[in-house]
Design an enzyme around this catalytic site. Sequence first.
Site, mmCIF file in Angstrom:
data_model
loop_
_atom_site.group_PDB
_atom_site.id
_atom_site.type_symbol
_atom_site.label_atom_id
_atom_site.label_comp_id
_atom_site.label_asym_id
_atom_site.label_seq_id
_atom_site.Cartn_x
_atom_site.Cartn_y
_atom_site.Cartn_z
ATOM 1 N N LEU A 101 0.847 -1.240 -0.127
ATOM 2 C CA LEU A 101 0.071 -0.051 -0.151
ATOM 3 C C LEU A 101 0.954 1.286 0.110
ATOM 4 O O LEU A 101 2.007 1.272 0.525
ATOM 5 C CB LEU A 101 -0.920 0.013 1.203
ATOM 6 N N PRO A 102 0.268 2.293 -0.514
ATOM 7 C CA PRO A 102 0.927 3.582 -0.684
ATOM 8 C C PRO A 102 1.695 4.403 0.586
ATOM 9 O O PRO A 102 2.722 5.026 0.734
ATOM 10 C CB PRO A 102 0.128 4.718 -1.279
ATOM 11 N N THR A 134 6.064 0.449 2.224
ATOM 12 C CA THR A 134 7.049 1.447 2.932
ATOM 13 C C THR A 134 6.506 2.461 3.730
ATOM 14 O O THR A 134 5.894 3.349 3.279
ATOM 15 C CB THR A 134 8.138 1.858 1.705
ATOM 16 N N LYS A 219 14.133 -0.542 5.328
ATOM 17 C CA LYS A 219 13.764 0.169 4.346
ATOM 18 C C LYS A 219 14.036 1.578 4.123
ATOM 19 O O LYS A 219 14.457 2.269 3.264
ATOM 20 C CB LYS A 219 12.210 -0.144 3.852
ATOM 21 N N LYS A 294 8.659 10.927 -0.239
ATOM 22 C CA LYS A 294 7.875 10.374 1.081
ATOM 23 C C LYS A 294 8.814 9.311 1.924
ATOM 24 O O LYS A 294 8.428 9.569 2.988
ATOM 25 C CB LYS A 294 6.634 9.473 0.448
#
Length: 347
Positions: A101-102, A134, A219, A294
Site C-alpha cells: 500500500l502507498p 514502505t 527500508k 515520501k
Amino acid sequence: MAICRARASLSLLKTKSPFFQYVPLHGFSSSQFSSQFESVGFIGLGNMGSRMANNLIKNGYKVAVHDINCNVMKMFSDMGVSTKETPFEVAEASDVVITMLPSSSHVLDVYTGPNGVLRCANLMRPQLLIDSSTIDPLTSRKVSVAVSNCILKEKKDHWEKPVMLDAPVSGGVLAAEAGTLTFMVGGSEDAYLAAKPLFLSMGKNAIYCGGAGTGSAAKICNNLAMAVSMLGVSEAFALGQSLGISAGTLTKVLNTSSARCWSSDSYNPVPGVMEGVPASRNYAGGFASKLMAKDLNLAATSVEEADLQCPLTYQAHEIYTELCKDGHEIEDFSCVFRHYYSGKDEL
C-alpha cells in the site's frame, strides 16, 4: 468496487512474538512450509503489488485480490483470479494476507477499518499477515500489536495466534516484474522462516532484520542511503561537466575507483551514458521522485524521534521536495541530475 477507509488508534507492541511455536527447520522442506499458505490474499495492486501477485500466481499459489482500482480488479478477474470487494473478504479466503500500500494511513485503513482485515479479530482465518508497504516503523508496530491481540478461527499446524511481519522491498518495478526483489523482514524470526518460500516466490533475497518494525526501519535507511548516493553522484557529474570532463569518461573513472556505487555503475543518472535505466528514457518509469520524497520524510521523522544529528537526511528531503514542487514528481528520482543540478545529456 467497495472502498474501505478507516481510522484507528492502537497501542504499542512487544517485539518478540510467542504466537508461533517454532519447530526446527531440520526435516522440513520448503514445499512443506509453503503448503501452509496455499491460499494467499493480496491487497494493493499498484505497479509493485500487481507484479508481486502475478509472481505468486505463477508459482502455483491460489490468490485472492483486492484493490480500490476497478480497472486492475477487472484485469485480474479476466485472468481467472478471485477478486474480493473488501480487505475483510480477502482475509476470510486466505491462509496468509500480503499488503502493498502507498502509505501508513492506507495500511491502518486496510487492517483496522470497519471492513478491514482485522474486522473480526476474535475469529480470524489467516495465520500470517505480511505488510510490504514502505511505512514508518511505529505504524508497523501498531499493526503488529493489533494482530497479536487476535484469535485464530482455526489453529493450524504450529500456529497458536496470527502473526504480523513487516516486509518492505527493494528493487523497484523491474525487480517486481522479474521476481528479483529483496525483502527486509521484521517480526517473529520463526514466522519469517515459515514465510520464506513466499518471499522467494516474489524475490531473490529475504533478510531477517529483527523484531517488529525493523523491516520498515531497514527500508527507510536503505532509501536514505540511496537518495544521498544519487545526489552525490549527480553533483559529481554536474561538476565534472562544468570542468570539461564528459560524463562517460567520469563514469569510467568512478566505476574503477573508490567512488564506485550503484548510482554510478547500475543506475547512472546522466542521459546517454547507460542503456536500460530511467535516464535513457527521459526518466520515465523507475522510482518516482514523489516516492523518494515520501520515504525521506519518513527518514526525517525517524531522525527526530531518535534525536540524532543527520543533516544529509534533511538536505536530501528538501531537495526532493523541491523537485516535486517543480513538477517532476512522477519522473524517476535520478532526474535530480537534470532538474536540480542542471546537468547535461551525454552526446
